[in-house]
Design a protein around this motif. Structure first.
Motif, PDB file in Angstrom:
ATOM      1  N   ARG A   1       1.180  -0.544   0.420  1.00 57.68           N
ATOM      2  CA  ARG A   1      -0.280  -0.276  -0.182  1.00 57.68           C
ATOM      3  C   ARG A   1       0.775   1.505  -0.164  1.00 57.68           C
ATOM      4  O   ARG A   1      -0.205   2.228   0.228  1.00 57.68           O
ATOM      5  N   VAL A   2       1.963   0.914  -0.563  1.00 59.78           N
ATOM      6  CA  VAL A   2       3.287   2.390   0.116  1.00 59.78           C
ATOM      7  C   VAL A   2       3.010   2.439  -1.160  1.00 59.78           C
ATOM      8  O   VAL A   2       3.774   1.395  -1.663  1.00 59.78           O
ATOM      9  N   SER A   3       3.744   3.630  -2.049  1.00 57.68           N
ATOM     10  CA  SER A   3       3.890   3.922  -3.450  1.00 57.68           C
ATOM     11  C   SER A   3       4.667   3.277  -3.650  1.00 57.68           C
ATOM     12  O   SER A   3       5.699   3.116  -4.701  1.00 57.68           O
ATOM     13  N   ALA A   4       6.205   3.898  -2.608  1.00 56.44           N
ATOM     14  CA  ALA A   4       7.437   3.483  -2.856  1.00 56.44           C
ATOM     15  C   ALA A   4       7.574   1.451  -3.231  1.00 56.44           C
ATOM     16  O   ALA A   4       8.345   1.179  -3.889  1.00 56.44           O
ATOM     17  N   VAL A   5       6.830   1.251  -2.354  1.00 56.36           N
ATOM     18  CA  VAL A   5       6.948  -0.272  -2.138  1.00 56.36           C
ATOM     19  C   VAL A   5       6.990  -0.622  -3.242  1.00 56.36           C
ATOM     20  O   VAL A   5       7.056  -1.698  -4.336  1.00 56.36           O
ATOM     21  N   ALA A   6       5.407  -0.639  -3.808  1.00 55.91           N
ATOM     22  CA  ALA A   6       4.915  -0.903  -4.314  1.00 55.91           C
ATOM     23  C   ALA A   6       5.720  -0.441  -6.222  1.00 55.91           C
ATOM     24  O   ALA A   6       5.946  -1.389  -7.193  1.00 55.91           O
ATOM     25  N   ALA A   7       6.248   0.200  -6.086  1.00 55.98           N
ATOM     26  CA  ALA A   7       7.315   0.822  -7.493  1.00 55.98           C
ATOM     27  C   ALA A   7       8.286  -0.238  -7.662  1.00 55.98           C
ATOM     28  O   ALA A   7       9.004   0.006  -8.084  1.00 55.98           O
ATOM     29  N   CYS A   8       8.981  -0.024  -6.032  1.00 55.48           N
ATOM     30  CA  CYS A   8      10.186  -1.090  -6.428  1.00 55.48           C
ATOM     31  C   CYS A   8      10.071  -2.547  -6.386  1.00 55.48           C
ATOM     32  O   CYS A   8      10.586  -2.702  -7.196  1.00 55.48           O
ATOM     33  N   VAL A   9       9.118  -2.966  -6.063  1.00 54.65           N
ATOM     34  CA  VAL A   9       9.157  -4.280  -6.783  1.00 54.65           C
ATOM     35  C   VAL A   9       8.319  -4.492  -7.636  1.00 54.65           C
ATOM     36  O   VAL A   9       8.727  -5.447  -9.135  1.00 54.65           O
ATOM     37  N   ALA A  10       7.725  -3.448  -8.189  1.00 52.83           N
ATOM     38  CA  ALA A  10       7.677  -3.398  -9.504  1.00 52.83           C
ATOM     39  C   ALA A  10       8.677  -2.866 -10.488  1.00 52.83           C
ATOM     40  O   ALA A  10       8.744  -3.671 -11.851  1.00 52.83           O
ATOM     41  N   LYS A  11       9.721  -2.478 -10.477  1.00 53.70           N
ATOM     42  CA  LYS A  11      11.138  -2.268 -11.285  1.00 53.70           C
ATOM     43  C   LYS A  11      11.659  -3.730 -10.956  1.00 53.70           C
ATOM     44  O   LYS A  11      12.182  -3.623 -12.145  1.00 53.70           O
ATOM     45  N   ILE A  12      11.885  -4.057 -10.351  1.00 53.00           N
ATOM     46  CA  ILE A  12      12.840  -5.621  -9.905  1.00 53.00           C
ATOM     47  C   ILE A  12      11.803  -6.228 -10.457  1.00 53.00           C
ATOM     48  O   ILE A  12      12.581  -7.252 -11.684  1.00 53.00           O
ATOM     49  N   SER A  13      10.888  -6.814 -10.302  1.00 51.79           N
ATOM     50  CA  SER A  13      10.342  -7.609 -10.372  1.00 51.79           C
ATOM     51  C   SER A  13       9.938  -7.654 -12.145  1.00 51.79           C
ATOM     52  O   SER A  13      10.020  -8.583 -13.497  1.00 51.79           O
ATOM     53  N   GLY A  14       9.282  -6.370 -13.137  1.00 56.65           N
ATOM     54  CA  GLY A  14       9.653  -6.048 -14.067  1.00 56.65           C
ATOM     55  C   GLY A  14      10.669  -5.904 -14.970  1.00 56.65           C
ATOM     56  O   GLY A  14      10.554  -6.813 -16.126  1.00 56.65           O
ATOM     57  N   ALA A  15      12.698  -6.001 -14.362  1.00 55.49           N
ATOM     58  CA  ALA A  15      13.119  -6.111 -15.375  1.00 55.49           C
ATOM     59  C   ALA A  15      13.468  -7.703 -14.981  1.00 55.49           C
ATOM     60  O   ALA A  15      13.611  -8.009 -16.553  1.00 55.49           O
TER      61      ALA A  15
END
Length: 418
Positions: free
Chosen positions: A51-65
């Protein structure tokens, strides 16, 4: 009867006056950690952390890569120089469809998210009668229980009723992708949340809640109503409630004029969000969360300060792969290679990391010019057809030769004397 009386007292809220009341109870750090309670007093779990946008963004960056990198199969047929193998059933399972209900992108995204947020990711290897792999089934984190046996072996109990699975499996049938700090005793790893981000995420959740309550009252939470007349406690309470009903909340913002009678005056004493440094604190928490996940702030749209990661997509991509993704990729690759290939087969799987750099056309063109060689670039190490194959283009006649710069020929003695 004592138990019944205690139960009734707990339900009704009545306390026995003859018994001492327990207050100010404190718990050890291990108990607080077991329940996922951060230093800010908020409960941090895989669900609340997202629910924290920074966590969601970090997870999305790593998993997306990781999702965007294909997995290629190689064979060491010519010494120790690997050659890419033609697409096989294994390639299809890892890059297209590991299971009839999943795409490969969904599986690798789930694996990466489980590693980051849960600590471990699991998948079941289903084999044919001849031992070849026919399916790789992603498993929910909570459905797998790894346990050590008496002989120091490991077995995995999988409880997945929707797939008709509720039994033990040997390690050869389970892909176990660890997270951080793998514990050989519990056969579990720590997530990025447990390892270093719990307090940062807890603070971010607390500030999100505080911000919501700050603006819930129409951004005017602290106003003093004063008068020179004496008021009874009941009148004070009625005045407070009447003011709250008429002027607090976003629904009442700017709707009714603020009118005071009977000698009342109003004075705002609350600080704005900027004055309270709430925004600055929230920016710091974004960077703190990004630091725990190993993601540079500017990659999740936090542009405060300068970056030392270089400029351009190529520099950013290479640094991100080298310092953040490499660890996660190696863990996945090693687990795949040791479970999918028998020992000494001289075959292995590897993520194609160069896929992340293909978006930078200028840098890619410079690399290919250097690889092809030529005047001013020296000898080449790739042929035209090798470059065309990378770009998914058909080969051309005569395009398999690698450029070699002409060497200076020794001059005859007579020429040299002249």
């Amino acid at each position: 009867m004592k138990f019944f009386d205690a139960l009734v007292a707990m339900i009704t809220g009545r306390q026995d006056s003859s018994r001492p009341e327990v207050s100010n109870v404190t718990y050890s750090d291990s108990v607080m950690d077991a329940f996922g309670v951060s230093s800010a007093g908020t409960t941090v779990s895989a669900t609340t952390a997202m629910r924290v946008s920074a966590v969601a963004a970090c997870v999305a960056k790593i998993s997306g890569a990781i999702v965007n990198m294909p997995i290629h199969e190689y064979s060491l047929e010519d010494g120790d120089i690997p050659g890419r193998v033609a697409r096989s059933d294994t390639w299809y399972l890892l890059n297209e469809q590991p299971s009839p209900n999943y795409t490969a992108a969904s599986m690798w995204e789930g694996v990466s998210m489980a590693q980051l947020l849960r600590g471990d990711a699991f998948a079941l290897i289903r084999r044919r009668m001849n031992g070849s792999v026919r399916e790789i089934l992603p498993l929910p984190w909570g459905a797998v229980s790894p346990m050590r046996t008496v002989g120091q072996g490991v077995r995995y109990y999988v409880n997945l009723p929707e797939h008709g699975i509720s039994t033990w499996f040997d390690p050869a049938d389970i892909l176990h992708f660890p997270g951080l700090g793998f514990d050989d005793t519990t056969m579990r790893s720590m997530s990025a949340i447990q390892y270093g981000a719990r307090s940062a995420i807890g603070n971010a959740l607390a500030m999100d809640e505080y911000s919501g309550k700050f603006f819930e009252g129409g951004a005017h939470p602290s106003i003093i109503l004063s008068t020179d007349k004496k008021m009874a406690p009941g009148q004070v309470k009625d005045m407070q409630e009447a003011f709250a009903r008429r002027h607090s909340g976003l629904a009442n913002a700017h709707r009714l004029p603020f009118i005071l009678t009977e000698g009342f005056s109003a004075k705002e004493i609350s600080l704005s969000a900027e004055d309270a440094q709430l925004l600055e604190a929230r920016k710091f928490q974004v960077l703190d969360v990004a630091r725990a996940f190993g993601v540079p702030g500017f990659m999740i749209n936090e542009s405060t300060g300068a970056t030392s990661w270089g400029s351009g997509i190529e520099s950013i991509g290479r640094a991100f792969v080298q310092y953040t993704l490499q660890t996660w990729l190696r863990k996945i690759e090693q687990e795949l290679n040791r479970k999918l290939y028998p020992r000494n087969t001289r075959r292995f799987l590897e993520f194609y990391r160069e896929a992340l750099y293909e978006g930078d056309i200028a840098a890619q063109g410079e690399y290919f010019r250097s690889a092809l060689g030529g005047p001013g670039a020296g000898d080449g190490h790739m042929s035209i057809n090798e470059v065309r194959r990378i770009k998914r283009m058909a080969p051309i006649p005569g395009g398999d030769e690698v450029y070699r710069a002409p060497r200076d020929q020794p001059q005859p003695a007579s020429k040299a004397a002249e």
